[in-house]
Design a protein around this motif. Structure first.
Motif, PDB file in Angstrom:
ATOM      1  N   ILE A 143      86.142  97.990  -1.331  1.00 31.21           N
ATOM      2  CA  ILE A 143      85.021  98.902  -1.500  1.00 31.21           C
ATOM      3  C   ILE A 143      85.507 100.209  -2.114  1.00 31.21           C
ATOM      4  O   ILE A 143      86.280 100.954  -1.514  1.00 31.21           O
ATOM      5  N   ALA A 144      85.034 100.465  -3.325  1.00 30.15           N
ATOM      6  CA  ALA A 144      85.484 101.634  -4.070  1.00 30.15           C
ATOM      7  C   ALA A 144      84.669 102.881  -3.758  1.00 30.15           C
ATOM      8  O   ALA A 144      85.066 103.988  -4.128  1.00 30.15           O
ATOM      9  N   GLY A 145      83.534 102.718  -3.101  1.00 31.35           N
ATOM     10  CA  GLY A 145      82.711 103.872  -2.772  1.00 31.35           C
ATOM     11  C   GLY A 145      81.526 103.460  -1.936  1.00 31.35           C
ATOM     12  O   GLY A 145      81.048 102.322  -2.016  1.00 31.35           O
ATOM     13  N   THR A 146      81.032 104.382  -1.108  1.00 31.38           N
ATOM     14  CA  THR A 146      79.892 104.136  -0.241  1.00 31.38           C
ATOM     15  C   THR A 146      78.898 105.270  -0.409  1.00 31.38           C
ATOM     16  O   THR A 146      79.275 106.448  -0.352  1.00 31.38           O
ATOM     17  N   VAL A 147      77.629 104.933  -0.619  1.00 29.46           N
ATOM     18  CA  VAL A 147      76.578 105.936  -0.812  1.00 29.46           C
ATOM     19  C   VAL A 147      75.419 105.604   0.116  1.00 29.46           C
ATOM     20  O   VAL A 147      75.028 104.447   0.249  1.00 29.46           O
ATOM     21  N   LEU A 148      74.886 106.640   0.751  1.00 31.46           N
ATOM     22  CA  LEU A 148      73.791 106.508   1.707  1.00 31.46           C
ATOM     23  C   LEU A 148      72.511 107.110   1.141  1.00 31.46           C
ATOM     24  O   LEU A 148      72.508 108.241   0.660  1.00 31.46           O
ATOM     25  N   ALA A 149      71.419 106.350   1.209  1.00 27.41           N
ATOM     26  CA  ALA A 149      70.101 106.822   0.797  1.00 27.41           C
ATOM     27  C   ALA A 149      69.304 107.227   2.030  1.00 27.41           C
ATOM     28  O   ALA A 149      69.222 106.464   2.995  1.00 27.41           O
ATOM     29  N   VAL A 150      68.720 108.432   1.990  1.00 28.79           N
ATOM     30  CA  VAL A 150      67.911 108.910   3.115  1.00 28.79           C
ATOM     31  C   VAL A 150      66.632 109.547   2.589  1.00 28.79           C
ATOM     32  O   VAL A 150      66.615 110.111   1.492  1.00 28.79           O
ATOM     33  N   PRO A 151      65.538 109.491   3.363  1.00 27.85           N
ATOM     34  CA  PRO A 151      64.279 110.095   2.925  1.00 27.85           C
ATOM     35  C   PRO A 151      64.225 111.579   3.281  1.00 27.85           C
ATOM     36  O   PRO A 151      63.554 111.992   4.229  1.00 27.85           O
ATOM     37  N   GLY A 152      64.950 112.391   2.528  1.00 23.74           N
ATOM     38  CA  GLY A 152      64.979 113.820   2.819  1.00 23.74           C
ATOM     39  C   GLY A 152      65.773 114.578   1.793  1.00 23.74           C
ATOM     40  O   GLY A 152      66.280 114.013   0.816  1.00 23.74           O
ATOM     41  N   THR A 153      65.900 115.879   1.994  1.00 24.31           N
ATOM     42  CA  THR A 153      66.675 116.736   1.097  1.00 24.31           C
ATOM     43  C   THR A 153      68.130 116.738   1.555  1.00 24.31           C
ATOM     44  O   THR A 153      68.423 116.821   2.754  1.00 24.31           O
ATOM     45  N   VAL A 154      69.024 116.647   0.589  1.00 23.92           N
ATOM     46  CA  VAL A 154      70.440 116.494   0.914  1.00 23.92           C
ATOM     47  C   VAL A 154      71.273 117.420   0.030  1.00 23.92           C
ATOM     48  O   VAL A 154      70.812 117.935  -0.986  1.00 23.92           O
ATOM     49  N   GLY A 155      72.546 117.583   0.422  1.00 25.67           N
ATOM     50  CA  GLY A 155      73.486 118.347  -0.376  1.00 25.67           C
ATOM     51  C   GLY A 155      74.749 118.635   0.394  1.00 25.67           C
ATOM     52  O   GLY A 155      74.708 118.906   1.609  1.00 25.67           O
ATOM     53  N   ASP A 156      75.893 118.548  -0.288  1.00 27.62           N
ATOM     54  CA  ASP A 156      77.199 118.880   0.303  1.00 27.62           C
ATOM     55  C   ASP A 156      77.482 118.091   1.581  1.00 27.62           C
ATOM     56  O   ASP A 156      77.998 118.627   2.565  1.00 27.62           O
ATOM     57  N   GLY A 157      77.133 116.806   1.572  1.00 24.20           N
ATOM     58  CA  GLY A 157      77.422 115.966   2.729  1.00 24.20           C
ATOM     59  C   GLY A 157      76.502 116.181   3.911  1.00 24.20           C
ATOM     60  O   GLY A 157      76.769 115.680   5.003  1.00 24.20           O
ATOM     61  N   LEU A 158      75.416 116.939   3.705  1.00 29.88           N
ATOM     62  CA  LEU A 158      74.468 117.210   4.779  1.00 29.88           C
ATOM     63  C   LEU A 158      73.088 116.664   4.434  1.00 29.88           C
ATOM     64  O   LEU A 158      72.674 116.715   3.279  1.00 29.88           O
ATOM     65  N   ILE A 159      72.398 116.159   5.451  1.00 30.30           N
ATOM     66  CA  ILE A 159      70.967 115.920   5.330  1.00 30.30           C
ATOM     67  C   ILE A 159      70.297 117.196   5.813  1.00 30.30           C
ATOM     68  O   ILE A 159      70.255 117.487   7.008  1.00 30.30           O
ATOM     69  N   HIS A 160      69.805 117.998   4.867  1.00 29.95           N
ATOM     70  CA  HIS A 160      69.241 119.287   5.246  1.00 29.95           C
ATOM     71  C   HIS A 160      67.945 119.133   6.026  1.00 29.95           C
ATOM     72  O   HIS A 160      67.754 119.776   7.051  1.00 29.95           O
ATOM     73  N   HIS A 161      67.071 118.246   5.531  1.00 27.49           N
ATOM     74  CA  HIS A 161      65.793 118.063   6.223  1.00 27.49           C
ATOM     75  C   HIS A 161      65.219 116.702   5.860  1.00 27.49           C
ATOM     76  O   HIS A 161      64.949 116.426   4.695  1.00 27.49           O
ATOM     77  N   ALA A 162      65.081 115.856   6.857  1.00 27.23           N
ATOM     78  CA  ALA A 162      64.412 114.564   6.694  1.00 27.23           C
ATOM     79  C   ALA A 162      63.254 114.557   7.682  1.00 27.23           C
ATOM     80  O   ALA A 162      63.389 114.106   8.831  1.00 27.23           O
ATOM     81  N   PRO A 163      62.087 115.098   7.293  1.00 26.41           N
ATOM     82  CA  PRO A 163      61.005 115.341   8.253  1.00 26.41           C
ATOM     83  C   PRO A 163      60.501 114.099   8.957  1.00 26.41           C
ATOM     84  O   PRO A 163      60.131 114.156  10.139  1.00 26.41           O
ATOM     85  N   HIS A 164      60.476 112.958   8.275  1.00 25.62           N
ATOM     86  CA  HIS A 164      59.947 111.755   8.902  1.00 25.62           C
ATOM     87  C   HIS A 164      60.961 111.096   9.834  1.00 25.62           C
ATOM     88  O   HIS A 164      60.596 110.223  10.626  1.00 25.62           O
ATOM     89  N   LEU A 165      62.216 111.514   9.742  1.00 20.74           N
ATOM     90  CA  LEU A 165      63.215 111.093  10.728  1.00 20.74           C
ATOM     91  C   LEU A 165      63.364 112.127  11.837  1.00 20.74           C
ATOM     92  O   LEU A 165      63.936 111.835  12.892  1.00 20.74           O
ATOM     93  N   GLY A 166      62.905 113.344  11.569  1.00 19.97           N
ATOM     94  CA  GLY A 166      63.080 114.426  12.531  1.00 19.97           C
ATOM     95  C   GLY A 166      64.490 114.995  12.510  1.00 19.97           C
ATOM     96  O   GLY A 166      64.955 115.548  13.513  1.00 19.97           O
TER      97      GLY A 166
END
Length: 368
Positions: A143-166
């Motif tokens: 595995i050369a790389g792993t990427v995560l998709a989330v329903p929210g705003t992201v940046g710098d390794g942080l999920i800043h706000h994913a309102p529907h996940l809380g």
């Protein structure tokens, strides 16, 4: 004063150049690669040897029709050693997908689970276990790389706000097992998944229909992210001034009228339920209003409806198209084409894996 290019940097650039040609136009002989890249045949042969040793390419006999001389050997991408891991946390599911360098899906695992207001640590631990199950199916792949998709705003390794996940300010630089990963908004990755796996054009607007509604904007094959990485928040376009409250703090947002929670089931629509038809009409008209504004601003040639809009497309699209025609007719010859997603529910997780594979193809030296 210009600085000299170091040999290592030049070789890394040339490796990317050769692998990029193989990925975009292959299979190709070494002679063809030399002609396409402008490099000497000797240099190309040396670079191909490195790529072969790394398992990024493989050889196959060339088929030559009517040419004199000994046929060359073609070089193609190899899916036997290097792959990427795409992950997705959605409101109602977790998914892990392993995709090799040829973009073939080698393993896929998904579980239905309610992640609303779920503890991030618990959810990510469950995702980590799911990823381990998928990887166990393909032990020969690195595995050369792993990427995560989330329903929210992201940046710098942080999920800043994913309102529907809380979730707010959740650190996702690595899984609980220690596997490092990158994180990206799911609508952006779904757009890339549609581009690279679904045959979408290089300029289009992807609409991700889930509990929340996001959009991925693709221009000339790349994502338009905006200054803060927040481009594409289509779900928070106001379609009814003073309408019902939205989770974002505003009122009358598109998500309130056309999010997954208020849409009817395809079964009810197929059975001719009048209430389901009315609900679909309301959602389609609201979506058309938001998209009309997006079209006036971005001028996409195609709009792709994804997520929960795919099974509803036959009933939803006519309402969307009618609003677009009425709102845009005087400004342009015709509204953009409407199309259902070709990748369906896997768009985001495929886009996640595809983003990691892009990095391998652009910088193969890092994976030798």
């Amino acid at each position: 004063m210009n600085q000299p290019v170091r040999h290592g940097a030049m070789r890394a650039r040339n490796l990317g150049l050769v692998l990029g040609e193989v990925a975009g136009s292959g299979p190709l002989t070494r002679a063809a690669l030399a002609e396409l890249t402008g490099l000497t045949k000797t240099t190309v042969s040396s670079l191909v040897a490195d790529l072969l040793a790394a398992g990024l390419v493989a050889e196959a006999p060339a088929v030559r029709g009517g040419e004199r001389g000994r046929p060359g050997t073609e070089v193609r991408l190899s899916g036997e050693r290097v792959a990427a891991l795409g992950l997705e946390v959605n409101v109602g599911s977790l998914t892990a997908c392993v995709v090799d360098l040829t973009r073939a899906v080698r393993a896929r695992r998904t579980v239905r689970t309610d992640n609303r207001s779920g503890d991030p640590g618990r959810v990510l631990a469950a995702l980590d276990r799911l990823a381990g199950e998928a990887l166990a199916e393909v032990p020969s792949l690195r595995i050369a790389g792993t990427v995560l998709a989330v329903p929210g705003t992201v940046g710098d390794g942080l999920i800043h706000h994913a309102p529907h996940l809380g979730w707010r300010n959740v650190d996702v630089a690595a899984l609980p097992s220690g596997r490092p990963l990158a994180v990206e908004n799911e609508a952006n990755l779904a757009a890339l998944g549609e581009l690279e796996f679904g045959g979408a054009p290089r300029d289009f607007l992807y609409v991700s229909g889930e509990t929340g509604i996001g959009a991925g904007i693709v221009r000339d094959g790349g994502l338009l992210r905006g200054a803060s990485g927040l481009a594409g928040e289509l779900g928070h376009v106001v379609v009814a001034d003073g309408g019902p409250a939205c989770r974002c703090g505003s009122r009358g947002c598109l998500e309130v009228y056309a999010g997954q929670d208020v849409l009817p089931s395809p079964g009810a629509l197929a059975a001719g339920d009048p209430e389901a038809a009315a609900a679909c009409g309301r959602a389609g008209r609201a979506l058309g209003l938001a998209l009309a504004s997006a079209v006036n601003l971005l001028d996409p040639g195609t709009i792709v409806l994804g997520g929960c809009y795919v099974p509803l497309f036959p009933w939803l699209a006519p309402h969307v198209a009618a609003v677009l025609a009425g709102r845009l007719g005087a400004l342009r010859p015709a509204p953009p084409a409407l199309a259902p997603s070709a990748t369906g529910p896997d768009a985001a997780v495929l886009g996640a894996a595809g983003r990691a594979l892009r990095r391998v193809l652009s910088d193969p030296a890092a994976h030798l």
